[in-house]
Design an enzyme around this catalytic site. Structure first.
Site, PDB file in Angstrom:
ATOM      1  N   LYS A 186       0.845  -1.208   0.000  1.00 42.43           N
ATOM      2  CA  LYS A 186       0.000   0.000   0.000  1.00 42.43           C
ATOM      3  C   LYS A 186       0.876   1.253   0.000  1.00 42.43           C
ATOM      4  O   LYS A 186       0.679   2.163  -0.802  1.00 42.43           O
ATOM      5  CB  LYS A 186      -0.937  -0.001   1.222  1.00 42.43           C
ATOM      6  N   THR A 187       1.868   1.292   0.913  1.00 41.37           N
ATOM      7  CA  THR A 187       2.760   2.457   0.981  1.00 41.37           C
ATOM      8  C   THR A 187       3.583   2.567  -0.300  1.00 41.37           C
ATOM      9  O   THR A 187       3.857   3.673  -0.777  1.00 41.37           O
ATOM     10  CB  THR A 187       3.700   2.323   2.208  1.00 41.37           C
ATOM     11  N   THR A 208      -5.639  -1.248   6.867  1.00 48.10           N
ATOM     12  CA  THR A 208      -5.678  -2.696   6.987  1.00 48.10           C
ATOM     13  C   THR A 208      -7.099  -3.142   7.337  1.00 48.10           C
ATOM     14  O   THR A 208      -7.370  -4.331   7.410  1.00 48.10           O
ATOM     15  CB  THR A 208      -4.730  -3.159   8.117  1.00 48.10           C
ATOM     16  N   ARG A 232       6.881  -7.779   2.366  1.00 52.13           N
ATOM     17  CA  ARG A 232       7.707  -7.270   3.472  1.00 52.13           C
ATOM     18  C   ARG A 232       8.348  -8.429   4.236  1.00 52.13           C
ATOM     19  O   ARG A 232       9.510  -8.363   4.627  1.00 52.13           O
ATOM     20  CB  ARG A 232       6.884  -6.413   4.421  1.00 52.13           C
TER      21      ARG A 232
HETATM   22  P1  ADP Z   1       2.087  -1.785   3.334  1.00 53.79           P
HETATM   23  O1  ADP Z   1       2.087  -0.290   3.192  1.00 53.79           O
HETATM   24  O2  ADP Z   1       0.947  -2.445   2.604  1.00 53.79           O
HETATM   25  O3  ADP Z   1       2.189  -2.246   4.754  1.00 53.79           O
HETATM   26  P2  ADP Z   1       4.640  -1.600   1.968  1.00 53.79           P
HETATM   27  O4  ADP Z   1       4.250  -0.864   0.726  1.00 53.79           O
HETATM   28  O5  ADP Z   1       5.351  -0.814   3.027  1.00 53.79           O
HETATM   29  O6  ADP Z   1       3.386  -2.360   2.602  1.00 53.79           O
HETATM   30  O7  ADP Z   1       5.544  -2.845   1.498  1.00 53.79           O
HETATM   31  C1  ADP Z   1       6.515  -3.433   2.327  1.00 53.79           C
HETATM   32  C2  ADP Z   1       7.782  -3.734   1.549  1.00 53.79           C
HETATM   33  O8  ADP Z   1       7.504  -4.801   0.647  1.00 53.79           O
HETATM   34  C3  ADP Z   1       8.261  -2.557   0.704  1.00 53.79           C
HETATM   35  O9  ADP Z   1       9.314  -1.880   1.353  1.00 53.79           O
HETATM   36  C4  ADP Z   1       8.757  -3.189  -0.559  1.00 53.79           C
HETATM   37  O10 ADP Z   1      10.159  -3.398  -0.466  1.00 53.79           O
HETATM   38  C5  ADP Z   1       8.087  -4.536  -0.620  1.00 53.79           C
HETATM   39  N1  ADP Z   1       7.006  -4.591  -1.627  1.00 53.79           N
HETATM   40  C6  ADP Z   1       5.686  -4.398  -1.419  1.00 53.79           C
HETATM   41  N2  ADP Z   1       4.976  -4.568  -2.550  1.00 53.79           N
HETATM   42  C7  ADP Z   1       5.871  -4.883  -3.505  1.00 53.79           C
HETATM   43  C8  ADP Z   1       5.735  -5.199  -4.905  1.00 53.79           C
HETATM   44  N3  ADP Z   1       4.547  -5.225  -5.513  1.00 53.79           N
HETATM   45  N4  ADP Z   1       6.864  -5.487  -5.593  1.00 53.79           N
HETATM   46  C9  ADP Z   1       8.078  -5.471  -4.975  1.00 53.79           C
HETATM   47  N5  ADP Z   1       8.259  -5.196  -3.663  1.00 53.79           N
HETATM   48  C10 ADP Z   1       7.169  -4.901  -2.923  1.00 53.79           C
END
Ligand code: ADP
Length: 340
Positions: free
Chosen positions: A67-68, A161, A220
């Site tokens: 998401k981030t 979430t 992650r």
């Molecule tokens: P959320 O915001 O959903 O908790 P993040 O966007 O922070 O998750 O993702 C966590 C980590 O996973 C990121 O730092 C990135 O390195 C990796 N990641 C997430 N989605 C992808 C993707 N589609 N392709 C490659 N790496 C990803």
């Protein structure tokens, strides 16, 4: 209440610099989530071509799925700036005010954990989202007056979430709503290979597949497991990596073949041993584990529900025969028929 959780599930802004180094910088570098990617790409392209502000976007899904990453890539695709806020830190409208007044025309404001916004902040946000204006009340009682302040048009990207906790009026103000789902083992293996290349680690396909299989469908976690294997290999195997080394490293962390860690298994064991398989309410499980219900609901349950190791019933959580089998105990006769 404090609770143990592996650092992999910390908020994005608390992640170490190395984690940020692994985060894709452009949407085209992201692996998987193709349907979401394509819909967002069309919306971004159309906004760019028409010179309009992109509509507000709500991203939901379990932690660590991207998401981030989407939220940080979108402004880069638009060639605009990004501000990041967290719903938990916006206690009053005045906390949100600087973000709204600082927002440049067409820029992106990302609010993580948007379900945690207090209602007063949410209501303050409605006119900002809809008409790009805010209403500020000055003074008290009969002397109070409300002034209207116009804002520069911006795009709000909200992440949560818990889509279910978002009120209907807030949800309806997002024109694009996307759900991120767990990644397939093949997609995760690709993420592991790319991250290994960024970390300049050797990585064969069998090891990448093994790490992917044990990462609960979550990028992650895959990156975290990878970093741990790198440390293990440096310390114990002279920097070499093969599937056996990867497996030994993960087993040392208590990560099993399904990718569950000790905390996930403790949750299953609590339902099975303490509550005789359930049904049991989430608060009772959380108290017994000295954890927080929120942590269990956000970080632990989504994957276990998805794997059908537990089910949610109107009377609480129950372990399934598959869950019992995973813990290494034979399914209890009769339980299968009384799931609800
Ligand atoms: P959320 O915001 O959903 O908790 P993040 O966007 O922070 O998750 O993702 C966590 C980590 O996973 C990121 O730092 C990135 O390195 C990796 N990641 C997430 N989605 C992808 C993707 N589609 N392709 C490659 N790496 C990803």
């Amino acid at each position: 209440m404090t609770s143990f959780r592996e650092p992999s599930l910390q908020a994005a802004e608390e992640q170490p610099a190395e984690d940020r180094a692994l985060r894709p910088q452009r949407m085209s570098e992201m692996v998987g989530q193709r349907a979401v990617y394509e819909r967002l790409e069309i919306a971004i392209d159309a906004a760019r071509k028409r010179g309009e502000t992109l509509g507000h976007i709500l991203l939901d899904g379990p932690p660590g799925l991207g998401k981030t990453t989407f939220a940080t890539c979108i402004p880069r695709e638009l060639g605009t700036t990004l501000q990041i806020a967290s719903g938990a830190a916006l206690a009053a409208p005045k906390d949100l005010l600087p973000y709204l007044t600082n927002a440049a025309e067409g820029s992106v404001l990302f609010i993580d954990e948007i379900h945690r916004l207090p209602i007063a902040v949410e209501e303050f946000l409605y006119p900002a989202m809809e008409d790009f204006r805010i209403d500020i009340t000055l003074g008290d009682g009969v002397a109070a007056r409300t002034i209207n302040m116009p804002l520069r048009p911006f795009t709000l990207v909200g992440a949560t979430t818990r889509a279910g906790l978002i009120s209907a009026p807030l949800r309806d103000r997002f024109v694009i709503r996307e759900h991120l789902d767990y990644y397939s083992p093949a997609e995760l293996a690709e993420i592991v290979r790319r991250s290994a290349a960024k970390l300049q680690m050797p990585m064969d396909d069998a090891s990448a597949d093994e790490i992917a299989r044990r990462s609960r469908g979550t990028p992650r976690l895959a990156n975290n497991r990878l970093r741990w294997i790198r440390d293990f290999s440096t310390s114990r195997a002279g920097g070499a990596i093969d599937v056996e080394i990867a497996r030994s490293a993960l087993e040392m962390q208590g990560i099993d073949e399904l990718g569950l860690d000790g905390f996930d298994r403790k949750y299953l064991e609590t339902i099975q041993r303490v509550f005789a398989g359930g049904p049991v309410g989430i608060e009772a499980i959380a108290h017994t584990m000295s954890s927080a219900a929120d942590t269990l609901e956000d970080d632990v349950e989504p994957f276990l529900l998805r794997c059908e190791l537990v089910i949610r019933t109107p009377r609480g959580r129950r372990i399934t025969p598959k869950g019992e089998e995973h813990l290494g105990t034979p399914p209890q006769p009769g339980r299968q028929n009384t799931l609800f």
